[in-house]
Design a protein around this motif. Structure first.
Motif, mmCIF file in Angstrom:
data_model
loop_
_atom_site.group_PDB
_atom_site.id
_atom_site.type_symbol
_atom_site.label_atom_id
_atom_site.label_comp_id
_atom_site.label_asym_id
_atom_site.label_seq_id
_atom_site.Cartn_x
_atom_site.Cartn_y
_atom_site.Cartn_z
ATOM 1 N N ALA B 58 -3.358 41.440 18.642
ATOM 2 C CA ALA B 58 -4.221 41.470 19.833
ATOM 3 C C ALA B 58 -3.807 40.353 20.779
ATOM 4 C CB ALA B 58 -5.677 41.279 19.423
ATOM 5 N N ASN B 59 -4.200 40.474 22.021
ATOM 6 C CA ASN B 59 -3.812 39.445 22.991
ATOM 7 C C ASN B 59 -4.562 38.128 22.790
ATOM 8 O OD1 ASN B 59 -6.184 40.596 23.788
ATOM 9 N ND2 ASN B 59 -5.686 40.737 25.957
ATOM 10 N N LEU B 85 -1.943 45.870 20.362
ATOM 11 C CA LEU B 85 -0.711 46.593 20.609
ATOM 12 C C LEU B 85 -0.542 47.643 19.525
ATOM 13 C CD1 LEU B 85 1.390 46.216 22.801
ATOM 14 C CD2 LEU B 85 2.611 44.657 21.295
ATOM 15 N N GLY B 89 3.889 50.655 20.951
ATOM 16 C CA GLY B 89 4.125 49.707 22.043
ATOM 17 C C GLY B 89 3.149 49.843 23.190
ATOM 18 N N HIS B 90 2.098 50.650 22.995
ATOM 19 C CA HIS B 90 1.099 50.794 24.058
ATOM 20 C C HIS B 90 -0.124 49.929 23.768
ATOM 21 C CE1 HIS B 90 3.408 54.421 25.093
ATOM 22 N NE2 HIS B 90 2.995 54.112 26.313
ATOM 23 N N HIS B 91 -0.728 49.429 24.833
ATOM 24 C CA HIS B 91 -1.929 48.617 24.670
ATOM 25 C C HIS B 91 -3.125 49.518 24.393
ATOM 26 C CE1 HIS B 91 -0.320 44.702 25.784
ATOM 27 N NE2 HIS B 91 0.477 45.363 26.604
ATOM 28 N N HIS B 331 6.281 43.279 40.458
ATOM 29 C CA HIS B 331 6.684 43.289 39.049
ATOM 30 C C HIS B 331 5.908 42.254 38.239
ATOM 31 C CE1 HIS B 331 9.843 45.894 40.355
ATOM 32 N NE2 HIS B 331 10.309 44.967 41.173
ATOM 33 N N LYS B 332 4.607 42.224 38.426
ATOM 34 C CA LYS B 332 3.774 41.296 37.662
ATOM 35 C C LYS B 332 2.870 42.082 36.729
ATOM 36 C CE LYS B 332 3.676 37.118 40.360
ATOM 37 N NZ LYS B 332 2.817 36.004 40.752
ATOM 38 N N GLU B 333 2.194 41.379 35.850
ATOM 39 C CA GLU B 333 1.331 42.039 34.867
ATOM 40 C C GLU B 333 -0.029 41.366 34.859
ATOM 41 O OE1 GLU B 333 1.691 44.561 32.133
ATOM 42 O OE2 GLU B 333 2.964 45.252 33.746
ATOM 43 N N ARG B 369 -0.230 32.278 37.546
ATOM 44 C CA ARG B 369 0.947 32.345 36.661
ATOM 45 C C ARG B 369 0.605 33.044 35.350
ATOM 46 N NH1 ARG B 369 4.989 31.355 39.856
ATOM 47 N NH2 ARG B 369 6.309 30.592 38.177
ATOM 48 N N GLU B 371 -2.369 35.835 33.253
ATOM 49 C CA GLU B 371 -2.739 37.256 33.297
ATOM 50 C C GLU B 371 -4.036 37.492 34.056
ATOM 51 O OE1 GLU B 371 -3.011 38.397 29.227
ATOM 52 O OE2 GLU B 371 -0.975 39.156 29.217
#
Lengths: 118, 438
Positions: B58-59, B85, B89-91, B331-333, B369, B371
């Motif tokens: 988990a994150n 995850l 590979g999918h959240h 291109h950020k997340e 910087r 999430e």
């Protein structure tokens, strides 16, 4: 990998003629640590490439991070678990595969095990 | 079963729809129920004995482990929203609850974590977001929804449309939507900002000129009306055009004819006109600054866009939309905004409307910087105390400000806001309606 804040650097010297290359034990404490400025997929991949990293060994990794790393020309061995020392040993032996579980070997003295995507 | 209570417990745990696992004090998995296998894609056989963070992924595992927090504080954590995850590979969005396990003497022997798959709820949430999105315009505000309802009918007609609204409310988006939905959608869409050019230039820009019409007119130049032939012309800031040009525009709206500079014969204009203004045209007519006949010609169908401060419920939707857009563009997340940052965004009165909100999110993208967008990533003016927008008496302004603030604190939840204000929900609703906040 997506949430990893700390990376451990294994230098080529350690691989070729060093402790790791000769099958010796490599502890986490022996490795340099690296903290990246950007943990977004593109930024992470670019920073690692810029630092000359060739291979990334990690635990769980999402599709987007995997694609970014590969697009940046880095090799990825993902979904690996176990103590860092055992993983490095398997890598040096050339037997480390994606998804491999490297169990803790029984030793006289225990070793610390930390979570994360190192 | 009595002799093997662990089997009974396993059956009970396996019958639960939520994922459940237990760990020892070393964070090694000691049980892993069937729902946990289904959600994570890892079998119990594979999982048991491993560290939970090697299976759960988990994150929060590395920096903010909920179980570890429970171990340290002895307290339960309930309904924490995290991402794990999956093996592909999918959240997977899940809701996590944790508690410690103790022996008879009260010593901690391990922990238990239950988690619920929120994928279906997330899908529903996305579906709702889709429902509130119409031709690039995003809103769940009832006034905007009413506009969404009439726009297709407006678009089908050939009528001239006047779009009113403060700067940044999305007048051009509406104009473009009218064009896209109209029978002219295959024709050109030409936008002109009437305030951006001096009057003499604007005339030649709109109607074009012929060779020799003036010095340096070395060849014919088609105007925007000619370029929009068969399509739609969008005249933004139409309230700023001069009296002389108003006459010429009136002729186009009345007779569908215009004369390029230097021409001796008028040209036909097969163009649909959508005009927009951020000024009160009716007031300009009363002041004698805008021709009443042109006003009535333009005002065949009038669409009035509410300012963002009157559609506070749209702020979270718009923030999510801009985050998604900037993530793709840069291109950020970035996953979202923190509760404090959202409360700050909800409190702001947005004089620059949606455009200002978009700029604020873009600013946060530069500063952030990690999430999550935090208050310190937002522009400074958002953290400065807001001056109430002067509307009517100070008492009215104060009430309006109080309503807005309390609603923001409760993320738009009216029941909670009414409780805090000590009024009935229907009273709150009446007040919100009176202040244009409903």
């Amino acid at each position: 990998l997506d949430c990893a804040s700390r990376f451990l650097l294994l230098e080529p010297d350690a691989l070729d003629g060093g402790q790791a290359g000769q099958g010796g034990q490599v502890n986490e404490a022996d490795l340099d640590e690296l903290y990246l400025d950007c943990r977004a997929p593109h930024g992470m991949a670019e920073q690692l490439r810029h630092l000359g990293v060739a291979v990334v060994i990690c635990g769980g990794v999402s599709e987007v991070y995997e694609q970014r790393l590969k697009a940046a020309g880095l090799d990825l061995i993902g979904w690996v678990s176990g103590p860092v020392g055992e993983i490095i040993k398997a890598y040096c032996r050339g037997t480390l595969q994606p998804g491999q579980r490297c169990p803790q070997r029984r030793r006289r003295r225990g070793r610390a095990h930390t979570p994360g995507g190192s | 079963l009595v002799k093997r209570p662990e089997l009974q417990w396993k059956k009970i745990l396996d019958s639960i729809a939520d994922g459940v696992f237990t760990v020892d004090t070393q964070m090694r998995l000691t049980s892993f129920n069937r729902a946990a296998e289904r959600i994570t894609g890892v079998s119990a056989e594979e999982a048991i004995g491993q560290y939970c963070f090697e299976v759960f992924r988990a994150n929060i595992c590395e920096s903010n482990c909920a179980l570890r927090q429970s171990f340290e504080t002895g307290r339960e954590i309930v309904g924490l929203r995290v991402d794990v995850l999956g093996r592909d590979g999918h959240h997977i969005p899940i809701s996590v609850s944790t508690a410690v396990l103790r022996d008879e003497s009260g010593n901690i022997t391990g922990g238990v974590e239950t988690f619920r798959d929120l994928s279906t709820e997330e899908e529903l949430r996305k579906e709702i977001a889709r429902r509130y999105t119409w031709q690039d315009i995003i809103s769940k505000n009832h006034k905007m929804q009413a506009i969404f309802d009439i726009l297709p009918h407006v678009a089908e007609s050939e009528s001239t449309v006047l779009v009113e609204g403060e700067s940044g409310t999305g007048k051009e988006l509406v104009a473009r939507a009218i064009h896209n939905l109209s029978p002219r959608s295959q024709g050109p869409y030409v936008a002109v900002n009437c305030a951006a050019l001096p009057d003499t230039l604007l005339e030649s820009e709109l109607f074009g000129y012929l060779k020799g019409a003036f010095t340096d007119a070395k060849k014919d130049k088609p105007g925007r009306f000619a370029l929009a032939e068969g399509g739609t012309i969008f005249l933004d800031e139409v309230g700023s055009i001069s009296a002389a040009l108003q006459v010429k525009l009136l002729r186009v709206t009345q007779e569908r004819q215009y004369e390029p500079l230097g021409a001796v014969r008028p040209l036909k204009a097969d163009v649909r006109i959508v005009a927009a203004t951020n000024r009160d045209l009716a007031a300009l007519v009363e002041e004698g600054l805008f021709r009443d006949d042109l006003y009535y010609r333009l005002n065949v169908v009038r669409i009035k866009l509410p300012p963002l401060r009157e559609r506070g419920e749209d702020v979270p939707l718009l923030v999510t939309h801009f985050i998604r857009r900037f993530n793709a563009k840069q291109h950020k997340e970035i996953a979202g905004v923190s509760d404090e940052a959202l409360a700050m965004l909800m409190r702001h009165s947005w004089p620059g409307n949606v455009r200002e909100l978009e700029n604020a999110v873009e600013h946060a993208f530069v500063m952030c910087r990690g999430e999550t967008i935090l208050p310190e990533h937002l522009p400074q003016e958002l953290s400065a105390p807001q001056e109430a927008v002067p509307r009517g008496s100070p008492l009215v302004s104060a009430e309006q400000e109080a309503l807005r603030r309390v609603l923001a604190e409760h993320s738009g939840n009216r029941a909670a806001a009414a409780r805090q204000l000590g009024v009935h929900r229907s009273t709150l609703w009446r007040k919100l309606k009176r202040h244009g906040l409903a």
